[in-house]
Scaffold this motif. Structure first.
Motif, short mmCIF file in Angstrom:
data_model
loop_
_atom_site.label_atom_id
_atom_site.label_comp_id
_atom_site.label_asym_id
_atom_site.label_seq_id
_atom_site.Cartn_x
_atom_site.Cartn_y
_atom_site.Cartn_z
N ILE A 346 8.52 -4.98 11.55
CA ILE A 346 9.11 -5.42 10.28
C ILE A 346 7.98 -5.98 9.42
O ILE A 346 7.15 -6.76 9.89
CB ILE A 346 10.18 -6.50 10.50
N ALA A 347 7.94 -5.58 8.15
CA ALA A 347 6.88 -6.04 7.26
C ALA A 347 7.43 -6.35 5.88
O ALA A 347 8.48 -5.82 5.49
CB ALA A 347 5.77 -4.99 7.15
N ILE A 348 6.72 -7.21 5.16
CA ILE A 348 7.02 -7.50 3.76
C ILE A 348 6.01 -6.74 2.91
O ILE A 348 4.81 -6.88 3.10
CB ILE A 348 6.93 -9.01 3.46
N LEU A 349 6.52 -5.92 2.02
CA LEU A 349 5.67 -5.07 1.18
C LEU A 349 5.69 -5.56 -0.27
O LEU A 349 6.75 -5.89 -0.80
CB LEU A 349 6.13 -3.62 1.26
N SER A 350 4.52 -5.60 -0.88
CA SER A 350 4.40 -5.84 -2.31
C SER A 350 3.48 -4.77 -2.89
O SER A 350 2.52 -4.36 -2.24
CB SER A 350 3.82 -7.23 -2.60
N ALA A 351 3.80 -4.30 -4.07
CA ALA A 351 3.01 -3.23 -4.69
C ALA A 351 3.04 -3.38 -6.20
O ALA A 351 4.01 -3.89 -6.76
CB ALA A 351 3.55 -1.86 -4.27
N GLU A 352 1.96 -2.92 -6.84
CA GLU A 352 1.89 -2.98 -8.29
C GLU A 352 1.04 -1.83 -8.80
O GLU A 352 0.02 -1.48 -8.21
CB GLU A 352 1.28 -4.32 -8.73
N PHE A 361 -3.11 3.98 -10.10
CA PHE A 361 -3.21 3.58 -8.70
C PHE A 361 -2.15 2.54 -8.36
O PHE A 361 -1.54 1.94 -9.26
CB PHE A 361 -4.60 3.00 -8.40
N VAL A 362 -1.96 2.35 -7.07
CA VAL A 362 -1.03 1.33 -6.58
C VAL A 362 -1.79 0.39 -5.65
O VAL A 362 -2.45 0.84 -4.71
CB VAL A 362 0.16 1.96 -5.81
N ILE A 363 -1.73 -0.90 -5.96
CA ILE A 363 -2.23 -1.91 -5.03
C ILE A 363 -1.10 -2.23 -4.05
O ILE A 363 -0.03 -2.68 -4.45
CB ILE A 363 -2.66 -3.19 -5.75
N LEU A 364 -1.35 -1.98 -2.78
CA LEU A 364 -0.32 -2.10 -1.76
C LEU A 364 -0.71 -3.19 -0.78
O LEU A 364 -1.84 -3.22 -0.29
CB LEU A 364 -0.17 -0.76 -1.02
N SER A 365 0.20 -4.12 -0.51
CA SER A 365 -0.05 -5.15 0.50
C SER A 365 1.12 -5.17 1.49
O SER A 365 2.27 -5.06 1.10
CB SER A 365 -0.22 -6.52 -0.15
N LEU A 366 0.77 -5.34 2.76
CA LEU A 366 1.77 -5.36 3.84
C LEU A 366 1.51 -6.58 4.73
O LEU A 366 0.38 -6.80 5.15
CB LEU A 366 1.69 -4.08 4.68
N THR A 367 2.56 -7.34 4.97
CA THR A 367 2.47 -8.50 5.87
C THR A 367 3.44 -8.29 7.03
O THR A 367 4.65 -8.21 6.83
CB THR A 367 2.81 -9.80 5.13
#
Length: 596
Positions: A346-352, A361-367
């Motif tokens: 399970i992860a929390i995703l943020s993108a912009e 482009f997309v800045i992608l972060s996964l926690t």
């Protein structure tokens, strides 16, 4: 030059990434009040958010010489966003009284009077720039006729003449230079390059090239050399002269950029959150940090890697996220299932979405929050076990004792009926009170440990009793309706469902002012819906942040269910819990309808 452009491109890419996450950012109201600041701004100035937000004007922190200019920009921008510059420099004071040089990026938020500003501390760069500017001004005062160095050498490559500017570039006096050879003043790495250029000069070639000079003070001067061949009337090489352009400042900036790029790359790679820059059009992972590469199984960062091919995120989820990004440009705190290390996480995703050189482009972060969720579930399990123990103790110990007392009183009553009738009424009252205690303790034990009773009585009966109890205690009509079969076997899921319904009923009784409440269970082939609805006053769902609703949502997420809240002011509230069901291993309960 191409290498320089590549360096700038890479640097700009990193700068774009980190300015989106690391710059000091503030939100400014029309009256110059600072509405909101981020942690970077707080750290930069040394104030707390509470001291600034909604209380201070940005003008209080600005250098007096910059305030009026910035105020003109502030009000002009609110009349016409293009009437004021979006980027400029100014000076600001910290809490300790230190002055920082700031590079500002600012723009209006559409359809509001608010502006958002991003502040980057460029104090060290400004100081470096000021030092270089002062040095350049001193040189210009000495050299009025020529801003570049001039050097002349003969056929034997001995220096015949230099101007003052060249002396300034390499730091020697003219008498220390004339009569010596150029390579005597070059850094070791450039000597062979210079000899190669001289061979070309003897052939009449005169291409522009770069040379690095070892200055007298030990530092390095970087220059561009524009040579010209000197020939006699028979075109015999007799020497050459060259205009020496000092590019030390530019080179220092290039070195600074490269070092900054390396620094940002190190920070980017060491960030404890999985980060990646993805080409929106092709899906190619342009850059990823160590954690993201590990998650996605990327072994070689220099190879072409597509987000689809990694298998980290399901293709259907990638498409869904791309569609969401195209609609809103940004995704925050989106929960998603990842596949890595042979298991689901399970992860929390943020993108912009960002734009670099006309590309999207997309800045992608996964926690990864798998462990956190596991701990939360374990805490809930421990809590439930404790409640279960208390409930069982009440049911198995206290209630039998009270029942025994009730039996004894009945026996005493029969004895008194034969001997002394005057105490019969009082004893009946005592027995009645004890009977009520038994009922209440039984209800208490069910509330403390629903799982224990659900496993014995079934969820349907427990929900019916909950509706009946709501009616008896609060005098509100509470219906229970069930259509189809409840197909839920997991006792943990059943317990969470019970608590969610209990919480919804509690909220309805406490806040809705309803005359009628209904608990409705609808089951289908693949899912079960449990609805709690009332005809009360309703509320604004968007502004509802009560702990009760948060706990209900958390319980729903814990069991993989979806909790939907529908409410209109004046028209009641409907809370819908939707669960996926598996008919193969489910406990089955008959459909019922009860009205209390």
């Amino acid at each position: 030059m191409q290498q320089m452009q590549r360096n700038y491109s890479m640097y700009e890419r990193y700068i774009t990434i980190f300015e989106n996450t690391g710059a000091g950012t503030i939100l400014i109201d029309e009256d110059t009040t600072i509405v909101m600041v981020n942690n970077k701004f707080v750290t930069m100035l040394g104030y707390s958010k509470e001291e600034i937000e909604g209380k201070r004007s940005w003008t209080e922190f600005i250098h007096p010489d910059d305030v009026e200019r910035m105020k003109e920009y502030h009000y002009a921008r609110r009349k016409d966003p293009d009437a004021a510059p979006k980027n400029y420099e100014f000076r600001i004071f910290t809490r300790q009284g230190s002055m920082l040089y700031i590079y500002l990026t600012i723009d209006m938020i559409p359809e509001t009077k608010l502006s958002v500003a991003s502040l980057t501390d460029i104090t060290s760069l400004v100081q470096t720039r000021q030092a270089l500017q002062k040095s350049e001004q001193r040189y210009r005062m000495l050299v009025e006729t020529m801003n570049d160095g001039l050097l002349v050498q003969d056929a034997s490559l001995t220096i015949e003449h230099v101007n003052k500017r060249f002396c300034e570039i390499i730091g020697y006096d003219a008498n220390e230079i004339i009569g010596k050879r150029i390579e005597d003043f070059l850094v070791p790495d450039h000597k062979e390059h210079f000899k190669s250029q001289m061979r070309m000069r003897a052939q009449g070639k005169q291409d522009v090239y770069e040379l690095a000079w070892q200055r007298k003070d030990g530092s390095v001067a970087y220059t561009i050399v524009s040579p010209r061949v000197i020939s006699d009337t028979h075109t015999i090489f007799t020497g050459s002269f060259a205009v020496i352009t000092d590019i030390t400042e530019r080179k220092i900036w290039e070195i600074t950029l490269r070092q900054s790029e390396e620094l940002f790359a190190s920070v980017f790679d060491a960030t404890p959150v999985a980060l990646a820059l993805v080409d929106m059009q092709t899906g190619e992972i342009v850059k990823a940090n160590k954690i993201f590469r590990s998650m996605a199984g990327i072994k070689h960062d220099d190879q072409k890697n597509l987000l689809f091919d990694t298998g980290l995120v399901k293709r259907c989820d990638v498409r869904k996220l791309y569609k969401k990004l195209l609609e809103s440009k940004k995704i925050s705190d989106y929960e998603i299932i990842l596949n890595h290390d042979g298991a689901e996480h399970i992860a929390i995703l943020s993108a912009e979405i960002i734009h670099i050189h006309d590309k999207i482009f997309v800045i992608l972060s996964l926690t990864d929050i798998t462990e956190t969720r596991s701990l939360e579930k374990e805490l809930l399990s421990i809590s439930e076990r404790e409640r279960s123990n208390i409930g069982q103790d009440l049911h198995d110990d206290i209630i039998p004792h009270l029942i025994g007392i009730d039996v004894m009183l009945k026996a005493m009553t029969r004895g008194l009926q034969r001997k002394k009738k005057i105490a019969i009424h009082e004893l009946d009252e005592i027995r009645k009170l004890i009977s009520e205690v038994v009922v209440k303790v039984r209800q208490l034990s069910k509330g403390l440990s629903p799982a224990y009773f659900i496993s014995n009585q079934g969820l349907s009966l427990m929900l019916e009793e909950l509706c009946a109890l709501t009616h008896d205690v609060y005098g509100i009509l509470c219906e229970y309706k069930q259509k189809g079969k409840i197909c839920i076997a997991d006792p943990d899921i059943l317990t969470h469902v019970y608590y969610i319904v209990q919480g919804a009923l509690h909220n309805a009784v406490k806040y809705s002012k309803a005359k009628k409440i209904a608990v409705i269970v609808n089951t289908g082939a693949s899912e079960t819906q449990i609805i709690v609805e009332d005809d009360g006053v309703g509320f604004d769902v968007k502004s509802a942040y009560g702990m009760g609703l948060k706990i209900m949502k958390h319980r729903a997420e814990t069991i993989g269910a979806v909790l939907t809240i529908n409410s209109t002011i004046g028209m009641g509230t409907q809370i819908i819990l939707t669960l996926k069901t598996n008919n193969a291993d489910a406990n089955v309960y008959n459909s019922t309808y009860s009205n209390y």
